[in-house]
Each structure stands twice: as C-alpha cells, then as structure tokens.
Design an enzyme around this catalytic site. Structure first.
Site, mmCIF file in Angstrom:
data_model
loop_
_atom_site.group_PDB
_atom_site.id
_atom_site.type_symbol
_atom_site.label_atom_id
_atom_site.label_comp_id
_atom_site.label_asym_id
_atom_site.label_seq_id
_atom_site.Cartn_x
_atom_site.Cartn_y
_atom_site.Cartn_z
ATOM 1 N N SER A 108 14.615 -63.892 81.633
ATOM 2 C CA SER A 108 15.430 -62.879 81.285
ATOM 3 C C SER A 108 15.836 -62.124 82.493
ATOM 4 C CB SER A 108 14.888 -61.597 80.128
ATOM 5 O OG SER A 108 14.715 -62.212 79.092
ATOM 6 N N HIS A 139 9.683 -58.275 72.564
ATOM 7 C CA HIS A 139 8.975 -59.675 72.705
ATOM 8 C C HIS A 139 7.654 -59.654 71.687
ATOM 9 C CE1 HIS A 139 11.306 -61.333 75.800
ATOM 10 N NE2 HIS A 139 11.614 -60.147 76.126
ATOM 11 N N GLU A 190 5.574 -62.142 71.648
ATOM 12 C CA GLU A 190 4.638 -63.158 72.334
ATOM 13 C C GLU A 190 3.829 -62.204 73.332
ATOM 14 O OE1 GLU A 190 7.645 -62.885 75.113
ATOM 15 O OE2 GLU A 190 7.728 -62.933 73.071
ATOM 16 N N CYS A 205 14.973 -60.736 71.192
ATOM 17 C CA CYS A 205 15.639 -60.186 72.254
ATOM 18 C C CYS A 205 17.055 -60.657 72.480
ATOM 19 C CB CYS A 205 14.970 -60.578 73.689
ATOM 20 S SG CYS A 205 15.236 -59.374 75.170
#
Length: 369
Positions: A53, A344, A346, A259
């Site tokens: 990103s 996010h 994760e 995202c």
C-alpha cells in the site's frame, strides 16, 4: 543507541518549498521522488516498509527511534520493500532482538531504498498535517532548493497512474494447497498476513493478478472472494472495478473487501471516493461499529475514503465510522453476503481486535456452500 553524526548531508524537499536536512543511510539514490506520508505507529517499521500500500510513497515515522529491534526474516508483508524512501529521526545502529537478522540500514541497502535519519520528523509531520500530503524528493544537500521544489511541483503525482501493476502477482499463486475452503483473492497489493490469517483458518487461497477477468475468476469455482489492500487512487484500476461490479451483480458468492478492496467495492456499486488530507496511517485509529456499538482500535494505511453521500441509491450501507474524522470505515450489502472494511483485520493493534472479520467472512462462506 542513536547513530553518530557525520558530515554527509542530504535533503527532503517538498513541492511547497519546505525542506528537511538529514543524514543518508541505506542505499542513497539522489532525486528519489514520491508522495510524502507519515505513520504514527511506535513499532512495525519492517511491516510498513514491505506493505504494498506504500508503493509510490516516501514514508516517515512519527515515533523518533527506529531500527532498535533490527529486521528479521519473518515480518515481511510482501517480497520486497515497497516504499520509495524512508525518513526518520533517530537511527539505531546497535539493535537488540532475539530474531534480529540485519540492521535497518543494511536492510534498506539490500533493497536499494534511500533513507534519511537525523531529520526533524515532528516538524515534517506538522507540515503534512497542515498542508496535506504532498510530493517530495530526496536529494543532495548542495542543490538549488527553490529550483528543486519547482521541478517537484511540476512532476505528475504518483497517484496519477495505476500503481497495481507494480504490486500484483504476475500469475496465479496458491497458498495452502491442502486447505478445505476454496478462496480466490484478487491481488491489488495484498499483505502476506492476510494470506497467513486465511491459511490458519484452513483456507486454500488462489491469489490472482489484479487484471483477472470475472470469467476467469468464476472458473476457479470460488466459495468466497477477497479484494485485497493496495496502493494509489482506487478509481484508476477501472478493470478491477468492472470485474468486481460483475461479481456483485452476477453472482451470490460472499465477498470481503479490505482497504483498497473496500474502496473498489464502493466504486463498483456506483459510489465515489475522495482523497483524504493526510490519510490514515498508524495502529491507533478508533472505529465504531454502529450495528453493535463496539469500538475497535485498528491498523490503517490509506489515503482515500468513500464519499458517504454517494452511497445513496446503491445497495450498500455504511456500518462503521472512524471516530477521529467520521469517515466511512465499513460497508455492508443490503441483500447479499458482501461486506468491507477500510482498515486491516490482519493487523494487531489491540492486538486481536479485528481478527473476527475473517471468521465472519468464512461463516458467510459456510452458509453459501
């Protein structure tokens, strides 16, 4: 222990004429250009450096001491370092950690990424917060600053091009071939920990390039589809938006957007996105789920958000909001098993606040089989 000062100097020059002096480390490459952004996390610099990103960006950390636990072989979020440059305050050259493999300086040198330390990152962050993210260049200290800033100002913004070809896989890859859930992940710049999180839950994940068509995706007979995180302006990869539009309209497969995937889902539904002044990048963003009333602390890295008014007339509703600026952080389809989050799942800021989102997705997958 901070690095000792030396006589070598370099500059970070911004498009508005502001400049910041520092000492180069890593692999110094003059005239390194990118969008200058800041991250407020106190740890996780290796994960940030390798997060797709950040493609097209020069990253600065607001936390002053960086490199104190070195880098290791485990905390990669992609195959390589993704940032164009790294700007910090204090560089630790004598790190200590039981998993340490090499220093931050050697790590950046290996991947040919320029770094600057001994920079007043507090002042730099204040400029970005006041003026907004802007273009910048890392260059030698003996340049004509006015001329350089004028040149930077004329250069196209990194977001003016589609950045996905730089971060997506070149051909399909399979994670955890023995998994029992057949998941297809559209790779728009996926972080490895998303794949690890699915693998731990028994999924077989087929990672496909961002330009994979609707028809090719359907040939995999997916039980669920994930649209990953990634860099840049979400409106640029129109081919992904069109594929996702078909997935929404022509299938009933559960879909989870993360995202950039969240933004692409919104665009595919007919909504719009806009650029945030200085983005959300850090591990301390509070997000409220208005369906449950729960507030989660989240990890975020994005520069765009979904326009709330543009959701009117679509089949999506906003379900989560950022408590700092009230921007949309989550969407849910009104009729189909499709949802997304801007942050996010994760990531581990809580550290387990948002892992449940993978379980929620797989529960949808189970119901749909």
């Amino acid at each position: 222990m901070p690095a000792q000062k030396n006589k070598n100097k370099a500059l970070l020059v911004l498009e508005n004429g502001a400049f910041f002096e520092g000492i180069p480390f890593g692999f110094f490459s003059p005239n390194t250009f990118g969008e200058v952004v800041f991250n407020t996390a106190m740890t996780g610099y290796q994960e940030a450096l390798t997060d797709p990103s950040y493609a097209g960006q020069i990253l600065t950390m607001t936390y002053p001491l960086v490199g104190n636990y070195a880098t290791n072989k485990e905390n990669f979020e992609s195959k390589r370092v993704q940032v164009r440059g790294f700007v910090i305050s204090e560089l630790c050259e004598l790190p200590s950690h039981f998993k340490a493999f090499e220093t931050l300086g050697k790590f950046l040198k290996e991947y040919k990424i320029p770094g600057l330390y001994n920079v007043d990152t507090r002042a730099l962050t204040q400029v970005i917060r006041t003026k907004g993210v802007m273009k910048g260049v890392i260059c030698k200290s003996d340049v004509d600053i006015k001329k350089v800033s004028e040149e930077v100002n004329l250069r196209p913004h990194p977001d003016s091009e589609d950045l996905l070809p730089y971060v997506t896989v070149s051909k399909p890859e399979v994670w955890n071939k023995k998994g029992t859930r057949n998941i297809v992940l559209i790779d728009t710049g996926v972080k490895y920990n998303i794949l690890r999180s699915l693998e731990r839950r028994g999924c077989r994940i087929t990672v496909v390039p961002a330009n994979t068509s609707f028809e090719k995706i359907m040939r995999y007979n997916p039980e669920g589809i994930i649209i990953s995180n990634g860099p840049g302006d979400p409106a640029k990869p129109t081919y992904v938006i069109e594929t996702v539009r078909k997935l929404i309209n022509e299938s009933d497969i559960p879909i989870f957007g993360i995202c950039l995937g969240h933004q692409i889902l919104a665009l595919a539904a007919g909504a719009k996105t806009y650029k945030l002044k200085f983005g959300h990048r850090g591990v301390n963003h509070p997000v409220k789920d208005f369906e449950t009333g729960t507030v989660h602390i989240t990890t975020q890295n994005h520069g765009y958000a979904v326009d709330s008014q543009s959701l009117e007339g679509t089949n999506f509703k906003a379900t989560k909001f950022n408590l700092n600026d009230n921007s949309i952080e989550g969407l849910t389809h009104k009729n189909k098993p499709i949802f997304s989050v801007q942050y996010h799942p994760e990531g581990g800021p809580g550290p387990q606040d948002n892992k449940y989102l993978f379980d929620k997705f797989l529960k949808m997958v189970g119901k749909n089989v």
